[in-house]
Scaffold this motif. Sequence first.
Motif, mmCIF file in Angstrom:
data_model
loop_
_atom_site.group_PDB
_atom_site.id
_atom_site.type_symbol
_atom_site.label_atom_id
_atom_site.label_comp_id
_atom_site.label_asym_id
_atom_site.label_seq_id
_atom_site.Cartn_x
_atom_site.Cartn_y
_atom_site.Cartn_z
ATOM 1 N N HIS A 67 -69.422 39.548 33.348
ATOM 2 C CA HIS A 67 -69.818 38.470 32.452
ATOM 3 C C HIS A 67 -70.387 37.339 33.302
ATOM 4 O O HIS A 67 -69.649 36.614 33.962
ATOM 5 N N TRP A 69 -71.670 34.490 32.580
ATOM 6 C CA TRP A 69 -71.290 33.124 32.233
ATOM 7 C C TRP A 69 -69.970 32.732 32.890
ATOM 8 O O TRP A 69 -69.797 31.576 33.269
ATOM 9 N N LYS A 73 -69.537 29.547 35.377
ATOM 10 C CA LYS A 73 -68.502 28.535 35.145
ATOM 11 C C LYS A 73 -67.597 28.383 36.361
ATOM 12 O O LYS A 73 -67.246 27.265 36.736
ATOM 13 N N VAL A 111 -72.364 25.844 29.368
ATOM 14 C CA VAL A 111 -72.314 27.282 29.659
ATOM 15 C C VAL A 111 -71.224 27.937 28.818
ATOM 16 O O VAL A 111 -71.419 29.007 28.247
ATOM 17 N N TRP A 115 -73.828 29.701 26.074
ATOM 18 C CA TRP A 115 -74.248 30.986 26.630
ATOM 19 C C TRP A 115 -73.754 32.098 25.698
ATOM 20 O O TRP A 115 -72.578 32.147 25.370
ATOM 21 N N HIS A 116 -74.630 33.000 25.328
ATOM 22 C CA HIS A 116 -74.215 34.100 24.452
ATOM 23 C C HIS A 116 -73.177 34.947 25.178
ATOM 24 O O HIS A 116 -73.442 35.526 26.220
ATOM 25 N N GLN A 117 -71.995 35.001 24.592
ATOM 26 C CA GLN A 117 -70.871 35.666 25.245
ATOM 27 C C GLN A 117 -70.700 37.118 24.794
ATOM 28 O O GLN A 117 -69.797 37.800 25.237
#
Length: 119
Positions: A67, A69, A73, A111, A115-117
């Motif tokens: 992932h 994102w 982070k 984020v 952000w598309h998770q």
Amino acid sequence: MTFLLHLFLLIHLLGYGALFGGLLVQVKEPVKKVNGAMRDGIGTAVVAGLVLTGIVEGKYHPGGEFHGWLSVKLIVGLVILGLVMANLRKPSIPQGLYFGLIGLTVINLGVATLWHQGG
């Protein structure tokens, strides 16, 4: 496990709230410095974020999929933590660093929320 997930999410958000609050209380001050709220806030946010990652990845993504994102982070959070800790004992910080910390904090929160998770 759901209770722990929500508990650490709350702690994580409170950490970022303390960091952001510690920054904003100085907006009109001529001399900016790292304060306790900033130090404790980012420390709490990073530790709670690591615990959250472990809970989420263990429960919802046991296959270990990547992932991006989360990596962003973590890197931004560690940069903020490093900058805060490096300037903790200094009597003041430059305006550029002050506004950079605000920007990095907003970016990290962005984020997390924008952000598309993927689920």
